[in-house]
Design an enzyme around this catalytic site. Sequence first.
Site, PDB file in Angstrom:
ATOM      1  N   GLY A 104       0.817  -1.218   0.000  1.00 49.29           N
ATOM      2  CA  GLY A 104       0.000   0.000   0.000  1.00 49.29           C
ATOM      3  C   GLY A 104       0.847   1.263   0.000  1.00 49.29           C
ATOM      4  O   GLY A 104       0.312   2.372   0.051  1.00 49.29           O
ATOM      5  N   GLU A 110       4.995   2.633   8.538  1.00 46.60           N
ATOM      6  CA  GLU A 110       4.722   1.326   9.164  1.00 46.60           C
ATOM      7  C   GLU A 110       5.960   0.811   9.894  1.00 46.60           C
ATOM      8  O   GLU A 110       5.859   0.248  10.986  1.00 46.60           O
ATOM      9  CB  GLU A 110       4.275   0.320   8.107  1.00 46.60           C
TER      10      GLU A 110
END
Length: 233
Positions: A104, A110
């Site tokens: 993504g 992240e």
Amino acid sequence: METSSSAKDKEKQVAALAAVTYIENGQVIGLGTGSTADYAIREIGKLVQNGLQIKAIPTSKKTQVLAESLHIPIIDSNSVDYIDVTIDGTDEFNDDMVLIKGGGGALLREKIVASMTRKQIIIADSSKQVAQLGLAFKLPIEVIPFASNYVMNQVRELGGACNIRQKEDKTFVTDQGNWILDADFGHIQDPKSLSHSLNKIVGLVCHGLFIDLADIIIVGKGNTVETILFETS
Ligand code: 5RP
């Protein structure tokens, strides 16, 4: 056996439901990015509506928009020293709990959030579990646009054929204004060594190999889940 997309969705959902049970009142929660993480975020939204008090740090603008729409309180990543629990998805993982993430395009935030997290929970449908990393999914690499050609050449020297990610006929731009290279290394036999080599390339901001960053992986298997715990030696 191929898993149908509705079966995959079911597996994502059951994994997400199992993951949110790890959340406790008063905690700081990292919110992942992607369709699997979205199931967990919606579930957290319901818990918040029912009185759960948490503060959340989203790993992407998209996740932030979803969390805000569910009235999940958002805080700045710099306002805390650590995150209690993060729930995030993955593109692939192997038996050593090494992940490939970044499908993504949110790999940088992240990885930062995972590094700040005490209990990193990865949720996945069963198709994400692979015997050989890198065969089905290319390795995402975030680069400074100014350095993209240089980084591509360096990555090619390491054996990774790569292209700049495109979306809807345009160069995909990350939340940080960077670009993504999708690098095909074939089967990544030694993720640690590849990770070290990639980390040395100037202009390469982050790569999608997540090593020693997952504490728990919850995999949906049909209507049930398998929970894999990281074993510390
Ligand atoms: C985003 C990610 C996602 O976790 C990964 O792409 C999995 O997405 P999905 O849950 O939609 O399959 O790393 O950068």
